[in-house]
Design an enzyme around this catalytic site. Structure first.
Site, PDB file in Angstrom:
ATOM      1  N   THR A  72      -5.407  13.329   5.526  1.00 16.07           N
ATOM      2  CA  THR A  72      -4.046  13.421   6.076  1.00 16.07           C
ATOM      3  C   THR A  72      -3.905  14.665   6.950  1.00 16.07           C
ATOM      4  OG1 THR A  72      -3.248  12.240   4.135  1.00 16.07           O
ATOM      5  CG2 THR A  72      -1.585  13.321   5.492  1.00 16.07           C
ATOM      6  N   LYS A 109       4.261   2.665   8.872  1.00 17.59           N
ATOM      7  CA  LYS A 109       3.067   3.476   9.142  1.00 17.59           C
ATOM      8  C   LYS A 109       1.824   2.598   9.312  1.00 17.59           C
ATOM      9  CE  LYS A 109       3.047   7.004   6.527  1.00 17.59           C
ATOM     10  NZ  LYS A 109       2.916   7.902   5.361  1.00 17.59           N
ATOM     11  N   SER A 120      -7.755   5.663   3.286  1.00 16.82           N
ATOM     12  CA  SER A 120      -7.592   4.816   2.099  1.00 16.82           C
ATOM     13  C   SER A 120      -8.059   3.396   2.404  1.00 16.82           C
ATOM     14  CB  SER A 120      -6.126   4.763   1.664  1.00 16.82           C
ATOM     15  OG  SER A 120      -5.836   5.832   0.804  1.00 16.82           O
ATOM     16  N   LYS A 176       0.857  -1.189   0.000  1.00 12.30           N
ATOM     17  CA  LYS A 176       0.000   0.000   0.000  1.00 12.30           C
ATOM     18  C   LYS A 176       0.883   1.224   0.000  1.00 12.30           C
ATOM     19  CE  LYS A 176      -3.993   2.068   0.285  1.00 12.30           C
ATOM     20  NZ  LYS A 176      -3.703   2.791  -0.974  1.00 12.30           N
ATOM     21  N   LYS A 203       5.459   1.889  -2.601  1.00 10.35           N
ATOM     22  CA  LYS A 203       5.419   3.267  -3.099  1.00 10.35           C
ATOM     23  C   LYS A 203       5.808   3.259  -4.561  1.00 10.35           C
ATOM     24  CE  LYS A 203       4.692   7.431  -1.307  1.00 10.35           C
ATOM     25  NZ  LYS A 203       3.893   7.784  -0.131  1.00 10.35           N
TER      26      LYS A 203
HETATM   27  P1  NAD Z   1       1.276  17.994  -2.963  1.00  4.72           P
HETATM   28  O1  NAD Z   1       1.848  17.721  -4.293  1.00  4.72           O
HETATM   29  O2  NAD Z   1      -0.192  18.168  -2.833  1.00  4.72           O
HETATM   30  O3  NAD Z   1       1.982  19.292  -2.316  1.00  4.72           O
HETATM   31  C1  NAD Z   1       3.357  19.378  -2.135  1.00  4.72           C
HETATM   32  C2  NAD Z   1       3.662  20.780  -1.646  1.00  4.72           C
HETATM   33  O4  NAD Z   1       5.044  20.870  -1.321  1.00  4.72           O
HETATM   34  C3  NAD Z   1       3.391  21.861  -2.691  1.00  4.72           C
HETATM   35  O5  NAD Z   1       2.872  23.006  -2.051  1.00  4.72           O
HETATM   36  C4  NAD Z   1       4.776  22.136  -3.235  1.00  4.72           C
HETATM   37  O6  NAD Z   1       4.910  23.435  -3.818  1.00  4.72           O
HETATM   38  C5  NAD Z   1       5.596  22.024  -1.972  1.00  4.72           C
HETATM   39  N1  NAD Z   1       7.010  21.823  -2.237  1.00  4.72           N
HETATM   40  C6  NAD Z   1       7.599  21.053  -3.185  1.00  4.72           C
HETATM   41  N2  NAD Z   1       8.924  21.212  -3.144  1.00  4.72           N
HETATM   42  C7  NAD Z   1       9.185  22.108  -2.138  1.00  4.72           C
HETATM   43  C8  NAD Z   1      10.358  22.681  -1.606  1.00  4.72           C
HETATM   44  N3  NAD Z   1      11.549  22.375  -2.106  1.00  4.72           N
HETATM   45  N4  NAD Z   1      10.237  23.551  -0.574  1.00  4.72           N
HETATM   46  C9  NAD Z   1       9.028  23.856  -0.074  1.00  4.72           C
HETATM   47  N5  NAD Z   1       7.872  23.358  -0.538  1.00  4.72           N
HETATM   48  C10 NAD Z   1       7.957  22.495  -1.551  1.00  4.72           C
HETATM   49  O7  NAD Z   1       1.794  16.807  -2.023  1.00  4.72           O
HETATM   50  P2  NAD Z   1       1.155  16.274  -0.671  1.00  4.72           P
HETATM   51  O8  NAD Z   1       0.247  15.157  -0.997  1.00  4.72           O
HETATM   52  O9  NAD Z   1       0.684  17.412   0.157  1.00  4.72           O
HETATM   53  O10 NAD Z   1       2.440  15.611   0.006  1.00  4.72           O
HETATM   54  C11 NAD Z   1       3.348  16.363   0.801  1.00  4.72           C
HETATM   55  C12 NAD Z   1       4.115  15.405   1.692  1.00  4.72           C
HETATM   56  O11 NAD Z   1       3.197  14.671   2.509  1.00  4.72           O
HETATM   57  C13 NAD Z   1       4.931  14.344   0.961  1.00  4.72           C
HETATM   58  O12 NAD Z   1       6.065  14.033   1.744  1.00  4.72           O
HETATM   59  C14 NAD Z   1       3.996  13.154   0.937  1.00  4.72           C
HETATM   60  O13 NAD Z   1       4.693  11.925   0.791  1.00  4.72           O
HETATM   61  C15 NAD Z   1       3.391  13.284   2.317  1.00  4.72           C
HETATM   62  N6  NAD Z   1       2.117  12.581   2.500  1.00  4.72           N
HETATM   63  C16 NAD Z   1       1.043  12.834   1.705  1.00  4.72           C
HETATM   64  C17 NAD Z   1      -0.160  12.171   1.952  1.00  4.72           C
HETATM   65  C18 NAD Z   1      -1.410  12.450   1.172  1.00  4.72           C
HETATM   66  O14 NAD Z   1      -2.455  11.893   1.520  1.00  4.72           O
HETATM   67  N7  NAD Z   1      -1.390  13.296   0.164  1.00  4.72           N
HETATM   68  C19 NAD Z   1      -0.235  11.223   2.986  1.00  4.72           C
HETATM   69  C20 NAD Z   1       0.885  11.010   3.779  1.00  4.72           C
HETATM   70  C21 NAD Z   1       2.047  11.699   3.527  1.00  4.72           C
END
Ligand code: NAD
Length: 434
Positions: free
Chosen positions: A208, A111, A368, A87, A123
């Site tokens: 999240t 997790k 999920s 997952k 992943k």
């Molecule tokens: P997303 O694509 O929706 O957003 C990512 C954000 O990070 C954007 O605002 C982008 O501009 C910013 N970003 C990218 N590079 C950057 C940098 N160098 N400096 C500062 N900001 C930067 O992604 P998301 O789904 O919000 O995921 C963000 C994190 O959370 C990731 O590590 C992801 O693995 C983790 N995560 C996401 C989920 C989920 O349900 N979406 C669940 C668990 C963990």
């Protein structure tokens, strides 16, 4: 399986000359090995759990809008199926590489184990620049990826979801392509984070960020602090960052700084989060040019004088270089792997409480799981049913981690790894000899 005296350490042992070079897999391994050693799990189990079970790489030729063909490198890593089917999300970003995807897959194993949902860890990732691609190019890329991974994915085998750079739209293309490839039956349970119309779950988009907020509130309660009047800085303004910022401000916490990859903004009186979300949604998904605060850099945001820091963008943001300057006393890791392993001891010595990624951002995978259950039962929950279940699940996991940390006098991160690694190793033992 038992630990045999004199056994060679597995080759995946982290290097003792760790440098500041960003290697999330090394950060993951060093925490894994610390937990494995404390638990005394066998060398056999260490060998298995310190490596991915499977790595799939595909080179995907995609017809671009200008008539050229571009070949994209794509990965799917299954870290472990010891506790259930693989997952984990799919990341579209220019920096995607195999070590990163390997780390992200392993974090999914830990997790799911910490929050007690019956999945293993996986992943996926494609090295691409989604913001520079048209909708048609992204659809062709996503369908090509699904074809390449059609025997890897499966509702009982490996279930993808969105991550950075992907959303419900890409999940819809995956379920459509996968269903076509498997006899035309509609198979929504192959992927989660789908649009509601295609079998998505209510509450998944917010899950999240809601979970991050729930564990922050739990931690505050345990510390005898009220949320009202506290300040927070949130790095990353995508799904996780913006929704966490929204929920934090709804709970009386003043979010004074936000950022994305284009830069950050500081407003002592509090950023108006709904305004920032509206700005982002009408400016190609970025905050560039936002007028609701003074411009700051991402580095400045991490060391602001705030109570709570939520890194919700990328890995390896809190490093041994900046950890000593972090002023927040509570960090909730919205992103996966935002703190380098070498920074852990600096934060611990400063007395900073860190709610680790494998607990803090688990709200998404929890919902999920409910989405997958709903798809398989053909029965759908209301939003409040989903939220209530998810809130209870993550609160229970927080309490388990908190209790373990107190009992063993370790950090929340160490406690979460102890719970997860112990569970995965126990499951391996039950599966029997290989
Ligand atoms: P997303 O694509 O929706 O957003 C990512 C954000 O990070 C954007 O605002 C982008 O501009 C910013 N970003 C990218 N590079 C950057 C940098 N160098 N400096 C500062 N900001 C930067 O992604 P998301 O789904 O919000 O995921 C963000 C994190 O959370 C990731 O590590 C992801 O693995 C983790 N995560 C996401 C989920 C989920 O349900 N979406 C669940 C668990 C963990």
């Amino acid at each position: 399986m038992s630990r045999r005296k004199g056994d060679q350490l597995p080759v995946a042992e982290p290097s003792s000359t760790s440098s500041l070079h960003s290697d999330p897999y090394a950060s993951m391994l060093s925490r894994f090995h610390a937990a494995a050693e404390r638990l005394g799990i066998s060398t056999d189990e260490i060998q298995i759990l310190s490596r991915p079970a499977e790595i799939h790489i595909a080179y995907l030729p995609v017809a671009m809008d200008d008539g050229s063909i571009k070949v994209f490198e794509a990965y799917r890593v299954i870290h472990s199926r010891a506790l259930g089917p693989g997952k984990g999300g799919i990341r579209y970003a220019p920096e995607v590489n195999m070590r990163e995807v390997m780390a992200l897959a392993a974090w999914m194993t830990w997790k799911c184990a910490v929050v007690n949902i019956p999945y293993g860890g996986a992943k996926g990732g494609i090295t691409c620049e989604p913001k520079k691609m048209s909708t048609g190019e992204l659809e062709r890329l996503t369908r090509a990826y699904t074809r390449a991974m059609s025997e890897v994915f499966g509702p009982d085998k490996d279930i993808p979801a969105p991550d950075m750079g992907t959303s419900a739209r890409e999940m819809a293309w995956i379920v459509d392509e996968y269903s076509r490839l498997h006899g035309g039956n509609f198979i929504p349970a192959v992927v989660t984070g789908k649009p509601l119309e295609l079998g998505g779950s209510k509450g998944r988009v917010e899950a999240t960020g809601r979970g991050v907020t729930t564990v922050i509130l739990q931690a505050l309660q345990r510390m005898g602090r009220r949320p009202e009047g506290l300040t927070a800085a949130v790095q990353g303004f995508g799904n996780v960052g913006s929704i966490t910022a929204k929920y934090l401000s709804q709970n009386g916490i003043r979010v004074v700084a936000i950022s994305d990859k284009t830069g950050g903004y500081y407003n002592e009186g509090g950023i108006l989060i709904h305004q920032a979300i509206q700005y982002r949604d009408t400016h190609s998904g970025v905050l560039d040019g936002f007028k609701g605060g003074e411009p700051i850099t991402n580095d400045q945001l991490l060391t602001l004088d705030v109570d709570i820091l939520v890194p919700a963008a990328l890995e390896d943001q809190i490093t041994p270089h900046n950890a000593a300057n972090v002023k927040a006393w509570l960090i909730a890791e919205g992103a996966n792997g935002p703190t380098m392993a070498e920074a852990d001891s600096i934060l611990n010595e400063k007395g900073v409480t860190v709610i680790p990624d494998i607990l803090a951002n688990a709200g998404g995978v929890i919902v999920s799981y409910y989405e997958w259950v709903q798809n398989r039962r053909g029965h759908y929950y209301t939003e409040s049913e989903v939220q209530e279940r998810a809130d209870n699940t993550i609160k229970q996991a927080f309490d388990d981690v908190f209790t373990r940390a107190a009992a063993q006098k370790v950090s929340l991160r160490e406690a979460a790894y102890l719970i997860a690694v112990e569970k995965a190793a126990r499951a391996l033992r039950m599966h029997g000899k290989y």
